[in-house]
Design a protein around this motif. Structure first.
Motif, PDB file in Angstrom:
ATOM      1  N   PHE A 478       0.832  -1.206   0.000  1.00 35.60           N
ATOM      2  CA  PHE A 478       0.000   0.000   0.000  1.00 35.60           C
ATOM      3  C   PHE A 478       0.868   1.259   0.000  1.00 35.60           C
ATOM      4  CE2 PHE A 478      -1.506   3.049   3.357  1.00 35.60           C
ATOM      5  CZ  PHE A 478      -2.268   3.855   2.514  1.00 35.60           C
ATOM      6  N   LEU A 479       1.894   1.277   0.851  1.00 41.33           N
ATOM      7  CA  LEU A 479       2.730   2.473   0.986  1.00 41.33           C
ATOM      8  C   LEU A 479       3.542   2.754  -0.275  1.00 41.33           C
ATOM      9  CD1 LEU A 479       3.967   1.999   4.663  1.00 41.33           C
ATOM     10  CD2 LEU A 479       2.308   3.679   3.831  1.00 41.33           C
ATOM     11  N   ILE A 480       3.995   1.703  -0.959  1.00 46.43           N
ATOM     12  CA  ILE A 480       4.739   1.911  -2.206  1.00 46.43           C
ATOM     13  C   ILE A 480       3.844   2.581  -3.243  1.00 46.43           C
ATOM     14  CG2 ILE A 480       5.882   0.742  -4.150  1.00 46.43           C
ATOM     15  CD1 ILE A 480       7.530   0.878  -1.511  1.00 46.43           C
ATOM     16  N   GLU A 481       2.580   2.122  -3.341  1.00 49.67           N
ATOM     17  CA  GLU A 481       1.663   2.731  -4.307  1.00 49.67           C
ATOM     18  C   GLU A 481       1.316   4.161  -3.898  1.00 49.67           C
ATOM     19  OE1 GLU A 481      -2.555   1.812  -6.620  1.00 49.67           O
ATOM     20  OE2 GLU A 481      -1.645   0.246  -5.372  1.00 49.67           O
ATOM     21  N   ALA A 482       1.068   4.370  -2.592  1.00 52.63           N
ATOM     22  CA  ALA A 482       0.747   5.716  -2.100  1.00 52.63           C
ATOM     23  C   ALA A 482       1.921   6.668  -2.307  1.00 52.63           C
ATOM     24  CB  ALA A 482       0.365   5.648  -0.628  1.00 52.63           C
ATOM     25  N   ARG A 483       3.140   6.170  -2.113  1.00 58.73           N
ATOM     26  CA  ARG A 483       4.353   6.975  -2.341  1.00 58.73           C
ATOM     27  C   ARG A 483       4.432   7.441  -3.787  1.00 58.73           C
ATOM     28  NH1 ARG A 483       9.607   3.518  -2.965  1.00 58.73           N
ATOM     29  NH2 ARG A 483       8.586   3.258  -4.995  1.00 58.73           N
ATOM     30  N   ASP A 484       4.247   6.488  -4.708  1.00 60.47           N
ATOM     31  CA  ASP A 484       4.386   6.821  -6.117  1.00 60.47           C
ATOM     32  C   ASP A 484       3.289   7.772  -6.597  1.00 60.47           C
ATOM     33  OD1 ASP A 484       6.606   5.216  -6.116  1.00 60.47           O
ATOM     34  OD2 ASP A 484       5.622   3.490  -7.036  1.00 60.47           O
ATOM     35  N   LEU A 485       2.143   7.784  -5.895  1.00 55.12           N
ATOM     36  CA  LEU A 485       1.058   8.706  -6.228  1.00 55.12           C
ATOM     37  C   LEU A 485       1.206  10.047  -5.502  1.00 55.12           C
ATOM     38  CD1 LEU A 485      -1.956   6.208  -6.119  1.00 55.12           C
ATOM     39  CD2 LEU A 485      -1.018   7.318  -8.169  1.00 55.12           C
ATOM     40  N   GLY A 486       2.241  10.162  -4.651  1.00 52.43           N
ATOM     41  CA  GLY A 486       2.494  11.401  -3.924  1.00 52.43           C
ATOM     42  C   GLY A 486       1.446  11.707  -2.862  1.00 52.43           C
ATOM     43  N   LEU A 487       0.888  10.666  -2.224  1.00 53.76           N
ATOM     44  CA  LEU A 487      -0.209  10.867  -1.261  1.00 53.76           C
ATOM     45  C   LEU A 487       0.269  11.198   0.149  1.00 53.76           C
ATOM     46  CD1 LEU A 487      -2.736   8.092  -2.373  1.00 53.76           C
ATOM     47  CD2 LEU A 487      -2.632  10.503  -3.031  1.00 53.76           C
ATOM     48  N   PHE A 488       1.575  11.112   0.405  1.00 53.36           N
ATOM     49  CA  PHE A 488       2.102  11.544   1.708  1.00 53.36           C
ATOM     50  C   PHE A 488       3.452  12.211   1.483  1.00 53.36           C
ATOM     51  CE2 PHE A 488       3.438   7.097   1.222  1.00 53.36           C
ATOM     52  CZ  PHE A 488       4.789   7.150   1.502  1.00 53.36           C
ATOM     53  N   SER A 489       3.869  13.002   2.462  1.00 54.43           N
ATOM     54  CA  SER A 489       5.112  13.763   2.290  1.00 54.43           C
ATOM     55  C   SER A 489       6.238  13.303   3.207  1.00 54.43           C
ATOM     56  CB  SER A 489       4.859  15.255   2.507  1.00 54.43           C
ATOM     57  OG  SER A 489       4.181  15.472   3.723  1.00 54.43           O
ATOM     58  N   ALA A 490       5.920  12.497   4.226  1.00 49.49           N
ATOM     59  CA  ALA A 490       6.959  11.961   5.116  1.00 49.49           C
ATOM     60  C   ALA A 490       6.427  10.695   5.773  1.00 49.49           C
ATOM     61  CB  ALA A 490       7.345  12.991   6.175  1.00 49.49           C
ATOM     62  N   ILE A 491       7.347   9.840   6.163  1.00 54.52           N
ATOM     63  CA  ILE A 491       6.968   8.562   6.763  1.00 54.52           C
ATOM     64  C   ILE A 491       8.061   8.110   7.708  1.00 54.52           C
ATOM     65  CG2 ILE A 491       7.976   7.277   4.807  1.00 54.52           C
ATOM     66  CD1 ILE A 491       5.767   5.170   5.211  1.00 54.52           C
ATOM     67  N   MET A 541       3.045   2.301  10.704  1.00 58.79           N
ATOM     68  CA  MET A 541       3.851   3.408  10.208  1.00 58.79           C
ATOM     69  C   MET A 541       3.103   4.712  10.481  1.00 58.79           C
ATOM     70  SD  MET A 541       6.481   1.771   8.834  1.00 58.79           S
ATOM     71  CE  MET A 541       7.375   2.859   7.729  1.00 58.79           C
ATOM     72  N   THR A 542       3.873   5.754  10.754  1.00 62.73           N
ATOM     73  CA  THR A 542       3.310   7.082  10.958  1.00 62.73           C
ATOM     74  C   THR A 542       3.650   7.956   9.746  1.00 62.73           C
ATOM     75  OG1 THR A 542       3.513   6.893  13.356  1.00 62.73           O
ATOM     76  CG2 THR A 542       3.298   9.108  12.464  1.00 62.73           C
ATOM     77  N   LEU A 543       2.645   8.693   9.258  1.00 68.94           N
ATOM     78  CA  LEU A 543       2.835   9.473   8.036  1.00 68.94           C
ATOM     79  C   LEU A 543       2.350  10.903   8.218  1.00 68.94           C
ATOM     80  CD1 LEU A 543       1.339   6.476   7.104  1.00 68.94           C
ATOM     81  CD2 LEU A 543       2.527   7.186   5.036  1.00 68.94           C
ATOM     82  N   ALA A 544       2.910  11.791   7.422  1.00 71.43           N
ATOM     83  CA  ALA A 544       2.419  13.165   7.308  1.00 71.43           C
ATOM     84  C   ALA A 544       1.675  13.275   5.989  1.00 71.43           C
ATOM     85  CB  ALA A 544       3.580  14.154   7.351  1.00 71.43           C
ATOM     86  N   VAL A 545       0.392  13.643   6.066  1.00 69.95           N
ATOM     87  CA  VAL A 545      -0.452  13.699   4.871  1.00 69.95           C
ATOM     88  C   VAL A 545      -1.105  15.083   4.798  1.00 69.95           C
ATOM     89  CG1 VAL A 545      -2.419  12.682   3.664  1.00 69.95           C
ATOM     90  CG2 VAL A 545      -0.915  11.225   5.028  1.00 69.95           C
ATOM     91  N   LEU A 546      -1.061  15.684   3.632  1.00 72.47           N
ATOM     92  CA  LEU A 546      -1.737  16.968   3.425  1.00 72.47           C
ATOM     93  C   LEU A 546      -3.248  16.767   3.540  1.00 72.47           C
ATOM     94  CD1 LEU A 546       0.309  18.324   0.381  1.00 72.47           C
ATOM     95  CD2 LEU A 546       0.284  19.300   2.681  1.00 72.47           C
TER      96      LEU A 546
END
Length: 910
Positions: A478-491, A541-546
């Motif tokens: 999930f995180l690899i796909e979310a990363r490539d879509l730019g859905l979070f800025s830090a993890i 995992m903890t993430l920063a999401v706009l």
């Protein structure tokens, strides 16, 4: 809610491999007259289902109808003399149960309200008393996380109750008065297992009694007292595990008549040399600030890797501790930069001799501990879907009080992600704090603080977690796909200290956060707020999401069946601020939490081998190759080959999957005739490129008993030499350093503390010297500075035991073209055998000396300038196709190296 019990066993005549293995272990290790063991899997399903649905599940989900059968809500009828049912205690993660519930829902095509609880029954045949069954139960189970039920044949069979968690009280916030005497401050630390010393407790007291702090806290409804969550959060942030206080201490170091003042071993001998090399080496990208170090692989991809230790939890629960270690270290690359895809894992096991029969009574015999940690790393790594490509073992009875369990992981990050560098994080005020993955439970509390304590009966069960590789795999994808879509800025990952650590570290970028602990997803109700904040439950995992991207983030999480929730926001307030149900739980200054720990001041002293009375023993004479009585060369070679630290570990290696992902070029075991350990593993991580990675590791604590300076140099040299031997070169080799050291903190029970610190200084001086000489920087690392424990002997007397100073060097080298790599096995008759390098009078710390009960004085030394010339020349020769096989000379010397290449190739040598 109704609970239905499925018992699943093999049909008559079908082989029960686990039963056979269990019988063999009981007979060998307990010497009990067991004739047969049959195993039955138990699934207790908590759900309102009709009989038709239950039978459908039994026939189509829980059994393979060709070889297995089941019973519903009654025992599966079998003959036995004794029965033992083993299950987990309440609150311990049940991975099989969780997966079974998902499978039930898939089959029924609807959600069920309850859980699935699993256990295992062992039906034992043999003339056994109830006391024998009790012995077997304690052998099969670990009472830290499991419970059991015993019955003799003929007794009315009972079922083990399901381990449902019931916390019969409401969550509460406890306030603690710190305006007390010093001895009472220490009592607070000891009672709560904070692992804080008096100087640290006094610093905390000063903070909470500061007028400006009191005034600020009163505005939000807090008085002068600290909350339990605040104390716990400070303790984990200031723990040795997280803050590396010994490596950051001021040290007065005495060597001979010279005193050297050191302001931080890490800064002086690791960070500074690596940063100097970074200015010269264009392939170094990011070192010593993120979860793992990052280097360039090629123009499109970055490579990151990290090695961790999981010693304390593995000492308490070998399987769960090691499993948590490997899934935990996988989350380090996953939490590096914008997130990495995991491409491999490795292991290193330092334990007592598997055949230990000494005077002390370890909690787990080394043989049992070794099997537990092996199983844990195997399940945590391979069930995640990553290959375990390489590993090492080292046996020494110094590790019976606390083992050293190393795990490492490598990952790939795109060089650019949507136009931004893949290795950079970005957290701004207003970003949402999102938690994704597993839920929070009481398991895994005090991991950071308790790993900073010495092992003994006072270590609690709560810091041992059981990782779930399946949940983490879903999270990873999930995180690899979310990363490539730019859905979070830090993890970042939730490791030691849980949310307190992950949110606290990410909030350094924005300088503050607000955390809503009542919104954190829980495994069960009733946890106190401090437990939610500090829990180290896995797969999170903890993430920063706009805010504007949160809906797309949640939609993708739902697609991958990953739970995700907003639990707060990042701010620029400068505050470590958390609430529960509207009540303030923590309100601390960020700079105090992260920078307020007092710097330790320590004394270290180096004593030379001569000052410690070490000497070179007289060598025995071996003249007749065919002589008997252990004096001939043949019997001498056989003796060396049979030693635990030289003999084949194929039994261990074979149980790991190194083929998953299909990247293996040179495998862990190589050879045409016999399988022998390869110098290093080589993988080809990209299908459209012939570029590869060579992976190795090295350690030898025996050399450290003479001089830790040369122990460190030899570990660096060996790890590098292993990569050179398979066709790598010195142009791009990155290292991780992992120190596992007996405590150098002075106390009445630790009279040799100054010398242990002196050994640590020597090791760090060497690390700086030889990483610089070889131009192979450490890009990440870790230290475990309490490799000590307390064990009873047969008479019940308690002894303090310290492990030998240990440093594992993990190495990864870039391979330009994997087709040029070579293996160590002899290839064909007629090839000439060359030895490269000079043999010196350096048998100190050798296997030969140890076999004769001595240590020696002349430890092998590394001549870096000569080695660099030699390795560069050899790399050119291999690349030119002039070398058919190559093997480094390690433990056991030339004799063992020649035997290994001969065994592997199937040809003799003259």
């Amino acid at each position: 809610m109704i609970v239905h019990r499925f018992e699943v066993g093999f049909k008559k005549g079908i082989r029960d491999a686990l039963g056979e293995k269990t019988k063999k272990q009981i007979v060998e290790d307990l010497n009990l007259p067991v004739l047969d063991v049959e195993t039955i899997d138990v699934y207790c399903l908590e759900a309102e289902l009709i009989e038709k649905e239950l039978n459908f599940l039994g026939e189509n989900l829980f059994v393979d109808p060709i070889i297995r059968e089941f019973s519903l809500d009654k025992p599966l009828e079998r003959d036995f003399d004794g029965l033992i049912e083993v299950g987990l205690k309440p609150g311990v993660t049940d991975n099989v149960g969780r997966t079974a519930k998902e499978a039930v829902e898939d089959v029924l095509k609807r959600k069920i309200d309850g859980k699935v609880y699993t256990s295992k029954k062992y039906l034992i045949s043999g003339n056994l008393e109830k006391e024998d069954l009790e012995k077997i139960a304690k052998f099969l189970a670990n009472e830290l996380i499991q419970r059991w039920l015993i019955a003799k044949s003929g007794e009315k069979e009972k079922f083990l109750p399901i381990p449902k968690v019931k916390i019969p009280r409401e969550p509460e916030i406890t306030r603690i008065n710190l305006n007390v005497l010093d001895e009472d401050l220490l009592k607070i630390s000891q009672k709560r297992k904070l692992a804080l010393n008096i100087a640290e407790m006094k610093a905390i007291k000063r903070y909470f009694t500061k007028p400006t702090v009191i005034k600020e806290r009163k505005k939000i409804g807090l008085q002068g007292e600290a909350t339990d969550a605040e104390l716990e959060a400070i303790a984990q942030t200031w723990s040795e595990h997280c803050k590396h206080k010994i490596f950051n201490a001021k040290i007065n170091y005495l060597e001979g008549k010279r005193t050297i003042k050191i302001n931080g071993l890490f800064k002086m001998f690791i960070k500074t040399p690596a940063r100097k090399l970074k200015r010269k080496l264009n392939w170094l990208v990011s070192i010593f600030w993120d979860n793992s170090g990052v280097v360039k692989f090629n123009k499109d991809w970055l490579f990151c890797f990290k090695c961790e230790t999981h010693n304390s939890p593995s000492n308490e629960e070998p399987y769960g501790g090691a499993l948590t270690g490997i899934v935990g270290v996988y989350r380090d690359p996953m939490g590096t930069g914008r997130g990495a895809q995991i491409i491999y894992g490795t292991y290193g096991f330092c334990a007592g001799n598997p055949f230990y029969s000494g005077p002390f009574l370890p909690k787990f015999h080394p043989k049992r501990l070794l099997e537990g940690v092996r199983s844990g790393v195997q399940d945590g790594g391979n069930k995640f879907g990553a290959p375990t490509v390489y590993g090492i073992t080292f046996f020494d009875d110094g590790f019976i009080a606390k083992p050293a369990i190393f795990v490492s992981a490598g990952g790939f990050i795109p060089a650019k992600i949507r136009g931004k560098p893949g290795y950079k994080k970005e957290v701004n005020s207003g970003d949402l704090i999102v938690i994704a993955g597993g839920r929070v439970g009481i398991d895994g509390i005090h991991g950071a603080t308790e790993s900073s304590l010495e092992a003994g009966e006072w270590i609690s069960a709560s810091h041992v977690q059981i990782g779930d590789p399946f949940t983490q795999k879903k999270l990873h994808d999930f995180l690899i796909e979310a990363r490539d879509l730019g859905l979070f800025s830090a993890i970042t990952d939730n490791g030691a200290g849980g949310l307190s650590s992950s949110v606290g570290e990410m909030a350094k970028f924005s300088n503050g956060f607000e955390l809503w602990l009542d919104r954190v997803p829980l495994k069960y109700e009733g946890l106190d707020p401090w437990q939610i904040l500090l829990s180290e439950s896995q797969e999170r995992m903890t993430l920063a999401v706009l805010p504007q991207k949160i809906n797309k983030f949640f939609d993708l999480a739902k697609k991958h069946d990953v739970e995700a929730r907003v639990i707060g926001k990042f701010t620029s307030s400068g505050k470590f601020y958390s609430t529960y149900d509207g009540k303030v739980v923590t309100y601390l200054d960020m700079d105090f939490v992260h920078e307020g720990v007092p710097q330790m001041e320590l004394e270290g002293e180096w004593l030379t081998p001569k000052e410690r009375g070490l000497f070179e023993p007289k060598l025995e004479e071996i003249t007749d190759p065919s002589a008997g009585s252990g004096r001939g060369h043949n019997s001498f070679l056989k003796e060396m080959l049979s030693r635990p630290n030289i003999s084949s570990k194929e039994y261990i290696v074979r149980q790991f999957d190194h083929e998953v992902m299909a990247t293996a070029v040179i495998k862990h075991l190589v050879g045409k005739e016999s399988d022998v350990y390869s110098d290093a593993a080589v993988i080809k991580p990209l299908y459209d490129s012939e570029e590869g990675l060579a992976i190795s590791a090295a350690l030898n604590p025996k050399y450290g008993l003479i001089d830790t300076y040369w122990m460190t140099a030899l570990a660096i040299d060996e790890a590098i030499r292993r990569i050179i031997a398979v066709g790598g070169d010195l142009k791009q080799i990155a290292l991780n350093d992992n120190f596992c050291w007996p405590s150098p903190l002075p106390s009445k029970e630790n009279p040799g503390a100054k010398y242990k610190l002196g050994q640590l200084v020597r090791a760090n001086q060497s690390l700086a010297d030889f990483t610089t000489s070889f131009k192979t920087p450490c890009i990440s690392g870790k230290d475990s500075m309490s490799m000590d424990g307390w064990l009873k002997d047969a008479k019940g007397k308690v002894h303090r035991l310290s492990a030998p100073p240990t440093l594992q060097i993990s190495a990864v080298g870039k391979i330009k073209d994997v087709r040029r790599c070579i293996t160590m096995d002899v290839k064909k008759p007629g090839d000439l055998v060359y030895i490269l390098g000079i043999t010196e009078d350096e048998l100190g710390g050798s296997e030969y000396y140890e076999a004769r009960g001595v240590i020696g004085k002349n430890v092998p030394k590394v001549e870096a300038k000569t080695a660099v010339k030699l390795y560069n020349a050899l790399s050119r020769a291999i690349e030119s196709g002039l070398v058919n096989s190559c093997h480094g000379i390690y433990k056991g010397g030339l004799a063992v190296a020649l035997a290994q290449i001969s065994f592997a190739g199937g040809y003799g040598l003259e």
